[in-house]
Design a protein around this motif. Structure first.
Motif, PDB file in Angstrom:
ATOM      1  N   LYS A  62       0.833  -1.178   0.000  1.00 50.56           N
ATOM      2  CA  LYS A  62       0.000   0.000   0.000  1.00 50.56           C
ATOM      3  C   LYS A  62       0.876   1.237   0.000  1.00 50.56           C
ATOM      4  N   ARG A  63       0.278   2.324  -0.471  1.00 51.93           N
ATOM      5  CA  ARG A  63       1.014   3.582  -0.598  1.00 51.93           C
ATOM      6  C   ARG A  63       0.135   4.717  -0.080  1.00 51.93           C
ATOM      7  N   LEU A  64       0.744   5.682   0.591  1.00 50.41           N
ATOM      8  CA  LEU A  64       0.041   6.852   1.103  1.00 50.41           C
ATOM      9  C   LEU A  64       0.514   8.079   0.334  1.00 50.41           C
ATOM     10  N   ILE A  65      -0.433   8.855  -0.179  1.00 51.91           N
ATOM     11  CA  ILE A  65      -0.110  10.113  -0.857  1.00 51.91           C
ATOM     12  C   ILE A  65      -0.621  11.252   0.012  1.00 51.91           C
ATOM     13  N   ILE A  66       0.263  12.146   0.398  1.00 51.31           N
ATOM     14  CA  ILE A  66      -0.090  13.296   1.226  1.00 51.31           C
ATOM     15  C   ILE A  66      -0.105  14.527   0.338  1.00 51.31           C
ATOM     16  N   PHE A  67      -1.266  15.202   0.283  1.00 52.85           N
ATOM     17  CA  PHE A  67      -1.405  16.404  -0.527  1.00 52.85           C
ATOM     18  C   PHE A  67      -1.320  17.628   0.379  1.00 52.85           C
ATOM     19  N   CYS A  68      -0.423  18.548   0.047  1.00 52.38           N
ATOM     20  CA  CYS A  68      -0.221  19.779   0.817  1.00 52.38           C
ATOM     21  C   CYS A  68      -0.637  20.962  -0.051  1.00 52.38           C
ATOM     22  N   ASP A  69      -1.701  21.635   0.337  1.00 59.45           N
ATOM     23  CA  ASP A  69      -2.190  22.789  -0.417  1.00 59.45           C
ATOM     24  C   ASP A  69      -1.548  24.064   0.128  1.00 59.45           C
ATOM     25  N   GLU A  70      -1.419  25.067  -0.737  1.00 60.47           N
ATOM     26  CA  GLU A  70      -0.836  26.367  -0.358  1.00 60.47           C
ATOM     27  C   GLU A  70       0.541  26.181   0.282  1.00 60.47           C
ATOM     28  N   ILE A  71       1.370  25.414  -0.367  1.00 54.83           N
ATOM     29  CA  ILE A  71       2.659  25.016   0.210  1.00 54.83           C
ATOM     30  C   ILE A  71       3.621  26.199   0.403  1.00 54.83           C
ATOM     31  N   ASN A  72       3.421  27.284  -0.353  1.00 55.24           N
ATOM     32  CA  ASN A  72       4.305  28.442  -0.203  1.00 55.24           C
ATOM     33  C   ASN A  72       3.662  29.561   0.603  1.00 55.24           C
ATOM     34  N   LEU A  73       2.654  29.263   1.408  1.00 55.96           N
ATOM     35  CA  LEU A  73       1.981  30.268   2.214  1.00 55.96           C
ATOM     36  C   LEU A  73       2.680  30.560   3.543  1.00 55.96           C
ATOM     37  N   PRO A  74       3.306  29.583   4.208  1.00 62.64           N
ATOM     38  CA  PRO A  74       3.930  29.893   5.504  1.00 62.64           C
ATOM     39  C   PRO A  74       5.019  30.958   5.366  1.00 62.64           C
ATOM     40  N   ALA A  75       4.986  31.904   6.280  1.00 60.92           N
ATOM     41  CA  ALA A  75       5.995  32.966   6.280  1.00 60.92           C
ATOM     42  C   ALA A  75       7.342  32.407   6.747  1.00 60.92           C
ATOM     43  N   ALA A  76       8.390  33.018   6.268  1.00 64.33           N
ATOM     44  CA  ALA A  76       9.736  32.603   6.670  1.00 64.33           C
ATOM     45  C   ALA A  76      10.023  33.075   8.092  1.00 64.33           C
ATOM     46  N   ASP A  77      10.794  32.275   8.833  1.00 62.37           N
ATOM     47  CA  ASP A  77      11.182  32.676  10.185  1.00 62.37           C
ATOM     48  C   ASP A  77      12.381  33.604  10.138  1.00 62.37           C
ATOM     49  N   LYS A  78      12.958  33.924  11.288  1.00 69.40           N
ATOM     50  CA  LYS A  78      14.065  34.893  11.334  1.00 69.40           C
ATOM     51  C   LYS A  78      15.314  34.394  10.611  1.00 69.40           C
ATOM     52  N   TYR A  79      15.394  33.081  10.340  1.00 71.28           N
ATOM     53  CA  TYR A  79      16.528  32.520   9.617  1.00 71.28           C
ATOM     54  C   TYR A  79      16.262  32.405   8.114  1.00 71.28           C
ATOM     55  N   GLY A  80      15.055  32.798   7.687  1.00 69.60           N
ATOM     56  CA  GLY A  80      14.715  32.758   6.269  1.00 69.60           C
ATOM     57  C   GLY A  80      14.186  31.426   5.787  1.00 69.60           C
ATOM     58  N   THR A  81      13.830  30.538   6.709  1.00 61.06           N
ATOM     59  CA  THR A  81      13.304  29.228   6.321  1.00 61.06           C
ATOM     60  C   THR A  81      11.815  29.132   6.648  1.00 61.06           C
TER      61      THR A  81
END
Length: 92
Positions: free
Chosen positions: A1-20
């Motif tokens: 069996k295989r699990l597929i995880i879909f992540c929507d709006e993947i570029n929405l989180p703001a960067a932290d103080k280190y730029g990540t």
């Protein structure tokens, strides 16, 4: 069996103080290293038969953050533009 995880709006989180983006870096680690460290006891959890898929808007949209090359080397990118008016009429 295989699990597929879909992540929507993947570029929405703001960067932290280190730029990540911590969520994106976790996805990168799980893709690159096939696992992650569990926070409560700092043990390695190995992932098997898991695939990640995601969607995002262009980084020029308000509130979006450009994806880092470090993450994108593991993520093939496919750009799908908004359909034309004629295409929308044919679809609907």
């Amino acid at each position: 069996k295989r699990l597929i995880i879909f992540c929507d709006e993947i570029n929405l989180p703001a960067a932290d103080k280190y730029g990540t983006q911590q969520v994106v870096q976790l996805l990168r680690q799980m893709t690159e290293r096939q696992g992650f460290f569990r926070a409560k006891d700092n043990t390695w959890v190995t992932l098997e038969n898991i695939q990640f898929a995601g969607a995002c808007n262009p980084p020029t949209d308000p509130g979006r953050t450009p994806m880092t090359p470090r993450f994108l080397r593991w993520a093939p990118v496919l750009f799908v533009d908004f359909p034309s008016y004629e295409s929308l009429l044919q679809i609907y």
